[in-house]
Write a protein that holds these residues in place. Structure first.
Motif, mmCIF file in Angstrom:
data_model
loop_
_atom_site.group_PDB
_atom_site.id
_atom_site.type_symbol
_atom_site.label_atom_id
_atom_site.label_comp_id
_atom_site.label_asym_id
_atom_site.label_seq_id
_atom_site.Cartn_x
_atom_site.Cartn_y
_atom_site.Cartn_z
ATOM 1 N N ALA A 220 3.524 -12.182 -2.093
ATOM 2 C CA ALA A 220 3.396 -10.717 -1.721
ATOM 3 C C ALA A 220 4.053 -9.783 -2.725
ATOM 4 O O ALA A 220 5.342 -10.030 -3.117
ATOM 5 N N GLY A 221 3.239 -8.933 -2.893
ATOM 6 C CA GLY A 221 4.016 -7.648 -3.776
ATOM 7 C C GLY A 221 3.565 -6.415 -3.231
ATOM 8 O O GLY A 221 2.843 -6.262 -2.384
ATOM 9 N N ILE A 222 4.443 -5.505 -3.931
ATOM 10 C CA ILE A 222 4.287 -4.170 -3.110
ATOM 11 C C ILE A 222 3.022 -3.079 -4.037
ATOM 12 O O ILE A 222 3.010 -1.802 -3.652
ATOM 13 N N ALA A 403 5.386 1.834 4.907
ATOM 14 C CA ALA A 403 4.641 1.054 5.740
ATOM 15 C C ALA A 403 4.668 -0.435 5.411
ATOM 16 O O ALA A 403 4.650 -1.220 6.224
ATOM 17 N N GLN A 404 4.486 -0.692 4.267
ATOM 18 C CA GLN A 404 4.626 -2.008 3.693
ATOM 19 C C GLN A 404 6.059 -2.917 4.034
ATOM 20 O O GLN A 404 6.130 -4.013 4.325
ATOM 21 N N ILE A 405 7.042 -2.050 3.741
ATOM 22 C CA ILE A 405 8.350 -2.381 3.828
ATOM 23 C C ILE A 405 8.269 -2.794 5.438
ATOM 24 O O ILE A 405 9.067 -3.739 5.892
ATOM 25 N N ARG A 419 11.988 -9.585 0.924
ATOM 26 C CA ARG A 419 11.096 -8.542 0.168
ATOM 27 C C ARG A 419 11.115 -7.063 0.717
ATOM 28 O O ARG A 419 10.906 -6.153 0.008
ATOM 29 N N ALA A 420 11.463 -6.901 1.963
ATOM 30 C CA ALA A 420 11.629 -5.761 2.535
ATOM 31 C C ALA A 420 12.599 -4.918 1.923
ATOM 32 O O ALA A 420 12.630 -3.850 1.672
ATOM 33 N N TRP A 421 13.863 -5.518 1.560
ATOM 34 C CA TRP A 421 14.977 -5.013 0.975
ATOM 35 C C TRP A 421 14.436 -4.659 -0.531
ATOM 36 O O TRP A 421 14.917 -3.555 -1.192
ATOM 37 N N GLY A 422 13.836 -5.538 -1.244
ATOM 38 C CA GLY A 422 13.321 -5.509 -2.480
ATOM 39 C C GLY A 422 12.391 -4.085 -2.400
ATOM 40 O O GLY A 422 12.590 -3.279 -3.318
ATOM 41 N N GLY A 423 11.495 -3.938 -1.564
ATOM 42 C CA GLY A 423 10.810 -2.817 -1.329
ATOM 43 C C GLY A 423 11.562 -1.322 -1.334
ATOM 44 O O GLY A 423 11.213 -0.528 -1.806
#
Ligand SMILES: Nc1ncnc2c1ncn2[C@@H]1O[C@H](COP(=O)(O)OP(=O)(O)OP(=O)(O)O)[C@@H](O)[C@H]1O
Ligand SMILES: [Mg+2]
Lengths: 449, 265
Positions: A220-222, A403-405, A419-423
């Motif tokens: 998954a990527g943003i 929204a992705q986060i 990944r949420a934190w990274g986002g």
């Protein structure tokens, strides 16, 4: 005037007694104490604020930075044209490619003297399930790699559990209840790491890539959501700036001051305080249900966010117009400038820094907004394709960064949580950039005077 | 009734530039100007004197409709310039203000360069065909306002960077650059040193050749030096209006006498 020369009454003597200024009297001491107390409160408040800020930032960095690295299994693939042709001819194409990768992994392990009694299928759990498809895409794009005898070094994503092990999230104990990977795999990972086959490094795909399904957090990527946000911001900027500034100039400089304008003014202030989700449902009703624009489209998101941003821009623009001294308007009118000339030649340039700051704050607010997107279907949508072209950028279903986060934070796998934190780091990076742009623009406009 | 006024006007027209009849000004409920009748002559300097708050600025601002910009301000009565009613519905205040220039009580240069400050009026009124002409207008205006020597080497620096007195002279230069027919000056010398004051007074004297100048001042000496006509205001009333010499030597009203000799104010 004549009064001034009259002799002063003798009341002076009975009033304050003259005292030395070298020692403090009780009143002065009390006042000084109050001042010192107030300063202490202020310092405590600031320290508290700083403490929480530092805590927040360190939490974000600690949790988010691992998302930018990923564990890769680097394999030297020898691809032959026949093999690829056979794979393309098979029914389930990716499974043939998967076998190719697994075979190569086993070969590499043998070369490095790592022994295992796992079947290739079980061993294959070390790799991300999306890698067969990645390999196929890569091979079809680079047919030159299929020359006989040549080897290509390709990094394959490790499965998210393997990645979690490298990042300390997954332990042998936690795998006891996990069907995806067994502790025996981890022993292999340790050995592979020593052999330099498994390695953790920077993962550009997190920034540029698209979201992936629940089973493949490592992919998954943003990036696609970022594009969605970008197209939304374009809509917001090009609608809310001209509309907001024109409305404020009219209200502030031209509109007669009467009941109607008072009413409008009160309502604009109220709109600024309306919860953003209300704008979401308004957008759903108007843009999607009534006008019939496509769901989940950045265009609709942008329109909704425009509605939300307008009050902010109008309020800050009006405040900065108000802050321009009226003497400047008088000066312009006094030399025979029309109202419009006085506004556009003199007032607006002076208000510009404030307007820009307000606009960028409004945009930043819109960039970080999630709730209204919930209602127009931009949350929960898995954005897996890059829009092709500008039109599809505006109209194709997409997500947005916040929204992705939110979407990632909601999913069960802790790999998504990371990944949420990274986002969030990326989102904050954008906001920081916008603030820096605001400061630069403000400086530039101020320097002209 | 109308006919009567018309004949009256055509008689006056020869040398009266501005004529005010029955002027009332209200700020909301405050009655700031009461029943003022005054005829301001062409090619003359008229001084408005009076204690602070008596309405000099207010009345001055009526003459180029600057009061329009104040929402609560209401003007009644007739004010004509060259026989034309300035409060007529057909009058565009913008056009009027190009004809009736104004220097404000507080210096208010634009936050632009000195050059742009002076050039702004001529530019928007299309007084210069090219850059050279504009340069010439700017130089002439700055010379007339006695600012040229100080400003000629720093024309591109911000006007707001000048001293208070220089700023006021810049505002004067800006006002004369548009070649108005009437120049209204609200205490133009209150921030100036005696030398600059002298220069501005010279300018006023010179402007008198072509224009009519109305100047508000708190300095009796200045009023006596520069003006031919003087109007004394008190609490919103025009108490006395006449030849400057007569007002200062032989005032008719007791209040005028008290003010001039320094007992009101
Ligand atoms: N914008 C305004 N709103 C309300 N009242 C005003 C306004 N401007 C002036 N006034 C009132 O009108 C009266 C006359 O004011 P004005 O400024 O004309 O006095 P002035 O004679 O020019 O005084 P000064 O010599 O101090 O400049 C004053 O009582 C003042 O309070
Ligand atoms: Mg005044």
């Amino acid at each position: 005037m004549t009064d001034a020369t009259a002799p002063l009454p003798a009341a002076r003597a009975t009033g304050r007694k003259s005292s030395s200024i070298l020692e403090l009297d009780a009143r002065t001491r009390r006042r000084n104490a109050a001042e010192a107390r107030f300063k202490t409160y202020g310092i405590i408040a600031i320290c508290l604020g700083l403490f929480f800020l530092v805590w927040l930032l360190s939490a974000i960095v600690r949790n988010g930075v691992p998302a930018f690295t990923q564990t890769f299994v680097t394999l030297e693939m020898e691809l032959s044209a026949e093999e690829v042709a056979a794979a393309e001819a098979s029914v389930v194409k990716t499974s043939a490619y998967r076998d190719m990768i697994r075979a190569e992994l086993i070969e590499q392990m043998e070369l490095n003297g790592i022994e295992t009694d796992m079947t290739p299928e079980v061993l294959g759990q070390l790799l991300s399930s999306g890698e067969a498809n990645q390999l196929r895409t890569w091979v079809l794009e680079n047919p030159s790699s299929m020359t006989e005898g040549a080897t290509v070094t390709l990094p394959f994503l490790a499965a998210s559990r393997v990645d979690g092990y490298a990042k300390g999230r997954v332990t042998r104990e936690s795998l006891a209840r996990d069907s995806n990977l067994s502790p025996a795999h981890l022993d292999l990972v340790d050995q592979l790491e020593e052999a330099g086959i498994v390695e953790r490094r920077f993962n550009l795909a997190f920034i540029t890539g698209s979201d992936a399904s629940d089973a493949r957090p490592e992919q998954a990527g943003i990036g696609v959501a970022m594009l969605g946000s970008f197209f939304m911001m374009l809509v917001v900027l090009f609608l809310s700036l001209p509309i907001g500034v024109a409305a404020s100039i009219y209200l502030e400089e031209f509109a007669p001051k009467n009941r109607i304008t008072d009413f409008i003014e009160v309502n604009i202030s109220n709109l600024a305080a309306v919860p953003s989700i209300v704008f979401g449902i308004l957008g759903l009703a108007i843009f999607i249900q009534f006008i019939g624009l496509p769901q989940s489209a950045p265009l609709v998101g942008g329109l909704v966010l425009t509605l939300m941003t307008l009050p902010t821009i109008i309020i800050s623009t009006r405040a900065s117009l108000k802050a321009v001294p009226p003497s400047i308007r008088d000066a312009a009118l006094g030399v025979g400038a029309s109202k419009m000339q006085s506004v556009f030649h003199h007032v607006l340039p002076l208000a510009m820094p404030g307007i820009l700051t307000g606009t960028i704050i409004g945009l930043a607010q819109a960039l970080g907004e999630t709730a209204p997107l919930l209602l127009i279907g931009m949350v929960g949508f898995i954005a897996s394709n890059y829009p092709d072209g500008v039109a599809s950028g505006f109209l194709d279903p997409n997500s947005a960064m916040p929204a992705q986060i939110y979407e990632w934070a909601k999913r069960a796998d802790p790999a998504f949580y990371e990944r949420a934190w990274g986002g969030i780091i990326i989102l904050l990076g954008f906001l920081l950039t916008m603030n820096i742009i605001a400061i630069i623009l403000r400086r530039r406009f101020e320097r002209r005077w | 009734m109308d006919d009567l006024r018309l004949t009256e006007r055509s008689v006056d027209q020869t040398d009266i530039k501005i004529s005010a009849r029955n002027v009332q000004v209200f700020y909301g409920d405050t009655h700031a100007i009461k029943d003022v009748d005054v005829d301001i002559e062409d090619k003359t300097v008229t001084a408005f004197i009076g204690p602070s708050g008596c309405g000099k600025s207010t009345f001055l601002r009526c003459l180029n409709r600057m009061n329009d910009t104040i929402d609560i301000c209401r003007v009644e009565g007739d004010i004509t310039i060259d026989g034309e009613d300035i409060y007529d519905r057909r009058v565009d205040p913008v056009q009027l203000r190009a004809k009736v220039g104004m220097v404000f009580q507080k210096p208010n240069p634009f936050p632009k360069s000195i050059y742009d400050n002076v050039a702004y009026g001529p530019k928007i009124h299309g007084l210069a065909k090219n850059k050279a002409e504009l340069d010439e207008i700017v130089e002439r205006a700055l010379r007339r306002a006695a600012l040229w020597n100080e400003a000629k080497d720093r024309l591109q620096t911000p006007g707001t960077g000048l001293s208070g007195g220089q700023q006021q002279r810049l505002c004067i230069a800006r006002a004369v650059a548009t070649e108005p027919e009437v120049l209204l000056m609200d205490e133009p010398c209150s921030a100036l040193d005696p030398i600059a004051t002298g220069q501005v007074e010279e300018l006023i004297d010179e402007l008198k050749q072509d224009y009519s100048v109305v100047i508000v001042t708190h300095s009796m000496q200045q009023a006596a030096r520069v003006s031919q006509k003087t109007a004394f205001f008190h609490l919103g009333n025009l108490v006395e209006y006449g030849e400057t010499g007569k007002i200062f030597t032989n005032p008719e009203d007791k209040r005028t006498e008290s003010y001039i000799s320094g007992r009101i104010g």
